[in-house]
Design an enzyme around this catalytic site. Structure first.
Site, PDB file in Angstrom:
ATOM      1  N   ASP A  71     -14.249  29.923  21.669  1.00 47.83           N
ATOM      2  CA  ASP A  71     -13.698  29.338  20.595  1.00 47.83           C
ATOM      3  C   ASP A  71     -13.402  30.607  19.762  1.00 47.83           C
ATOM      4  OD1 ASP A  71     -14.275  26.613  21.199  1.00 47.83           O
ATOM      5  OD2 ASP A  71     -16.130  26.819  20.386  1.00 47.83           O
ATOM      6  N   LYS A 131     -22.644  21.511  23.359  1.00 48.12           N
ATOM      7  CA  LYS A 131     -22.333  23.254  23.601  1.00 48.12           C
ATOM      8  C   LYS A 131     -23.850  23.699  23.555  1.00 48.12           C
ATOM      9  CE  LYS A 131     -17.818  23.280  21.403  1.00 48.12           C
ATOM     10  NZ  LYS A 131     -16.927  23.970  20.513  1.00 48.12           N
TER      11      LYS A 131
END
Ligand code: ATR
Length: 285
Positions: free
Chosen positions: A103, A67
């Site tokens: 997220d 990420k």
């Protein structure tokens, strides 16, 4: 040509994202396919993205351990990605590779699902105080989203206290976050309307989370981002004590729904068929 989508991670074989996205692609009658793409750590991430684009990929999700590398590799970021320094969703357009982070929004939506159906948790847990256990990437995303949702009293505790302290730097208003010692996690739970476990405790093969829940507000939501097993010991205890449990599929599916929306301009639902398929896939049908 069928558009390609995928999730990049290492390891990636057990990812449930292909199941989720292919279900939605089919349900929406879209001409696309979503696959798992194994990419080892230390790969040149920008080159990999360009390579995938050349192979017909129009969008990818990114998971552990990539990420941060994804954040560094893209041309533009949305606000959530910029705040977190991490990207979980990428749009591979011809001119620009854009990075997003869904997220935190996914986590908030997982609470909203409960909020719609449970009168008891009318605030969806967001009245605060909120207690977050852990200080890894998931905790960062969730704290960022709780700040964005206006929660005024966010408490964070982590085995390694210094990591929790570094999260305070995320906030424009650091006075809204307080750090507690791991040993004081039950004190930190005093009056909380939301408890979120982002640690690996309770995951299959890891020790259970040891923590009494008596200090939580009677209406509290207890959320676990672990989903193997689906009902962790924490969630079982929360349910038995009359709190509202939210399992780890909520964040997984809702972050995926926001990614799907970025690629296709429509937000798919977490319906019963999808939930059943995921339960079956996790061996918990
Ligand atoms: P992610 O980025 O997916 O959130 P991570 O960075 O590996 O995952 O974080 C795992 C979390 O679980 C951390 O908060 C970790 O605490 P440390 O920062 O002290 O490592 C926590 N964790 C893992 N094992 C633990 C244990 N036995 N007791 C308490 N916390 C634990």
């Amino acid at each position: 040509m069928t558009a390609r989508y995928g999730v990049i991670g290492w390891p990636i074989a057990h990812s449930r994202s292909p199941l989720i996205h292919n279900y939605w692609l089919e349900a929406a009658g879209l001409d696309g396919v979503y696959e798992a793409v194994a990419v080892p750590p230390d790969t040149d991430f920008r080159a990999k993205l360009e390579d995938l684009r050349a192979q017909g990929f129009a969008g990818v999700n990114v998971t552990i351990p990539h990420k941060e590398a994804a954040f560094a590799a893209v041309d533009t970021h949305d606000a959530a990605a910029a705040r977190l320094g991490a990207v979980n969703t990428i749009c591979l357009a011809e001119e620009t590779i854009s990075g997003h982070n869904t997220d935190g929004r996914g986590f908030i939506d997982s609470l909203a699902q409960v909020h719609d159906t449970t009168a008891k948790s009318a605030s969806g847990g967001l009245a605060g105080p909120a207690l977050v256990l852990g200080a890894g990437g998931a905790a960062r995303a969730i704290i960022g989203a709780l700040l964005g949702a206006g929660v005024g009293d966010i408490r964070v505790t982590n085995r390694t206290r210094a990591r929790a302290e570094s999260l305070v730097a995320l906030a424009d208003t650091p006075d809204r976050i307080s750090v507690f010692d791991w040993a004081a996690r039950e004190d930190a739970a005093q009056g909380a309307t939301l408890l979120v476990n982002t640690t690996s405790l309770g995951m299959h093969g890891a020790p259970a989370l040891e923590m009494g829940l008596d200090a939580l507000a009677a209406s509290a939501i207890v959320a676990d981002i672990v989903y193997v097993p689906l009902e962790t010991d924490l969630l079982a205890r929360a349910r038995a004590a009359g709190f509202t449990p939210v399992d780890g599929l909520g964040m997984l599916v809702h972050q995926a729904a926001h990614a799907f929306d970025l690629w296709f301009g429509q937000r798919p639902r977490f319906d019963t068929i999808l939930r059943e398929r995921l339960h079956r896939d996790l061996g918990e049908a």
